[in-house]
Design an enzyme around this catalytic site. Sequence first.
Site, short mmCIF file in Angstrom:
data_model
loop_
_atom_site.label_atom_id
_atom_site.label_comp_id
_atom_site.label_asym_id
_atom_site.label_seq_id
_atom_site.Cartn_x
_atom_site.Cartn_y
_atom_site.Cartn_z
N ASP A 178 0.84 -1.19 0.00
CA ASP A 178 0.00 0.00 0.00
C ASP A 178 0.88 1.25 0.00
O ASP A 178 1.98 1.23 -0.55
CB ASP A 178 -0.93 -0.03 1.22
CG ASP A 178 -2.29 0.56 0.93
OD1 ASP A 178 -2.37 1.78 0.78
OD2 ASP A 178 -3.28 -0.21 0.85
N HIS A 258 -3.55 5.76 3.48
CA HIS A 258 -4.32 4.55 3.17
C HIS A 258 -3.69 3.30 3.77
O HIS A 258 -4.38 2.45 4.34
CB HIS A 258 -4.43 4.43 1.65
CG HIS A 258 -5.43 3.44 1.15
ND1 HIS A 258 -5.09 2.18 0.73
CD2 HIS A 258 -6.77 3.54 1.00
CE1 HIS A 258 -6.17 1.54 0.32
NE2 HIS A 258 -7.21 2.34 0.47
N SER A 447 -11.27 -1.69 -0.59
CA SER A 447 -10.01 -1.75 0.15
C SER A 447 -10.23 -2.28 1.56
O SER A 447 -9.49 -3.12 2.08
CB SER A 447 -9.36 -0.37 0.23
OG SER A 447 -8.81 0.02 -0.99
#
Length: 789
Positions: A178, A258, A447
């Site tokens: 990520d 994120h 996600s």
Amino acid sequence: MSFVSRTLTLVVTTSVVLGGLSLSASAADHTRGGDVASKPKSFSVSRGLIVKTTTAEPGAAVLKAADAALDADAKVVGSDPISGKVSTIDFSELVTTKEASEAAAEIAKRSDVVWAAPNSLRRAAGNPPINKNDSYYTQQNNLWNRSYTTPVGGYSLKAPYLWRATEGKPSVVVAVLDSGILDEGTAAHPDLMGQTVAGYDMIGEDRNLDETTSFGTFKMAGDNDGRDDDPTDPGDWTSDTVCSPIGWEEGFSPSSWHGTSIAGIIAAKSNNASGIAGIAPKVKIQPVRVLGHCGGWDSDIIAGIEWASGGTVGSIPVNTTPAKIINLSLSGYDDVDYAGTCSMYSEAAGHANGRGSVLIAAAGNDGDFGEFANEVIPASCAGFVSVGASSMRGFGSTYSNYGSSVDLVAPGGDSRKEGTTDVIRSVSNQGTTTATGPTTKAMEGTSMSAAEVSAAAALMASINGDITPAQLENAIVHSVSPFRSYVANYGGLNCVGTDWCGSGILDFGKIQAPISGAKITGEAVAGETLTATPGTWNSNPTFTYTWIRGTTPVGSGTTYVVQEADKGSALTLKVAPANPAFSALDSRVTTDVVPNGPVVTLAPVTGASKFGEVGSTSVTLSNSAAGRVEIRRGTTVLASGDVVADTPLNLLIPGTAWTGGANAIRAAYVGPAGKAFSASQTINIAKVTPSIPWYLPSAVAKGKTTQITVRVKPPASTPVIPDSAATGTIKVYDGSRLILTFPIYGYHNGQRTWGLKFSTRGTHKIKVVYGGNGGLNGVTTAYKSIRVY
């Protein structure tokens, strides 16, 4: 070189900032006042009392006292036994629990009442089986949705079910490919400190891609260096000068943090009175940075897959803690060379699978129902588990991609359709560009769904560290609840009856996993029978039982007789779900090494066919062994003695040692040269019937105590059965009503005298019932009359 965009899943909601920093919230976070009508508090009701009395059941006086204690129109209408001396006292109608409690307190004062309590109505609860004290745990509807009682937990993950079995093990590593992570320093979120193992930054150095074209600077890394061992997220904000040269991200977009959020969903610390509860809080996160300002290059992502799984990537040091699960909450659509790009990802996935890693990927957030998900990279490629998103009501999320390549769905939130409470909360950072202070954030997207599936896989790998990728993938797609039934106003969001959404909605309550371990009862000694019990399990499966010597299966079923060949080895019991999807989530327990004792031979028992008759037998040991032997029925020793080498030992089994029916006996050698058992033999013993002489006066005055004397006399036999063998329980009946119960123990020698009092005049017909014991049959006498005047 192709390029995969990051899957952005953020909504504009920020909550309490941790670490003593500022507090900010969206309007949705503030408690609304004055717009919810207040409801009167409900009160519980009772249908009577539950009491424990000193007698077998509540007597008339207790019932009368309970009736008198009631302050309501209800009356006592009788009683029913529950167990032992515990019974109900039943009312003619419902009363408030307060009223029942007052009646219970009143009768509990009596000497013949041990305790009393209301018999109240209980309702099914929607609370999880395990609670956490994390600040936002009750808002994490994706873990357990308290607003549902049917089904309990709603369409959430129901993670607390599996927490009873495990919250993960530090030996299980989940690689998060990520944007990097914030897990150290002042910007780190406390819920992630100490939750990681060493990761890597796979993003290459920023450079001008082609100075002679209009592309300009395409800023990716943001940390002013190339690949290195620092996976810290420097921020992935964008502006007109970063990604816009190719038509992306017009204007400013803040950093998403994120990777930190995905790591938090999987493994944030739990039960620490702060932040959120991670789904697998005791596993470790391996941050692998592959997404920067504008997304991530395929090359960096594939390198991340290879490295995270333990493969070699150029001159980069080999990963010393390879990941069992690799989470890819990222996706992209390749309309130029889908097959080629997918083949590339599938090859990397094949390498990772071969090293023992499972790859979980997001199906993407383009809001397409149909076949779009089948062209999303890497989720739709072979070797990846593709995860779509579902809403808190059990439907497809409006933004999620769907298609036949989707393997399953998991809660991803859907505030657009279901409202502001349908979000996934995780850890984040306040910084709009670079990191400043920790916070939590509400998000939505596939996600989040992929991270939840990765956490489920991590928990299953914590139960069996040797589970293969194929076994783990099979378990994942079967760890689901069916989709919600069709609802008309949800249109294309209904998953039921389609192949868009995969096998179902991820449900930890469906994972067949051991909560407490399997057990073996019995002694691991040659000739002994071992018995398996499965322990307690999540999802209540049916089982298979396998007995293993070393690595060789030697038996199946719930029992196993230890063989001569087992001497010198330990035996392992493997209890596994019969469902092949979960068979790898087995529970195992191993015995001590089976001792090397002699072969024990028990001669046939003679002379005993009924209670009181002495049995005769002999025991022989092989290999000139000597020592102590016992004749056992189960664990009860019937006779014992010392064997001299090469000489049979003759033993007598007392007549009163038998029990009526089948007596399975064996000879046990208990040392000193190891241990061993003989083969079992069954001796069928008949019970014998005693006589019951008893005395009761012919008349007694009302309210006066008289005495009843009862003797249980064994029959005359050879050898004579002693009176002390006449144990058991005596019950005295007045007509059909039980009025007295008392025991007879061995030291009573079969006879007891007990006080008896009558409260009504007239003729009473009395009988005595002896319940019997292991060797004596029960007997009921004829009635005798007693006149009460």
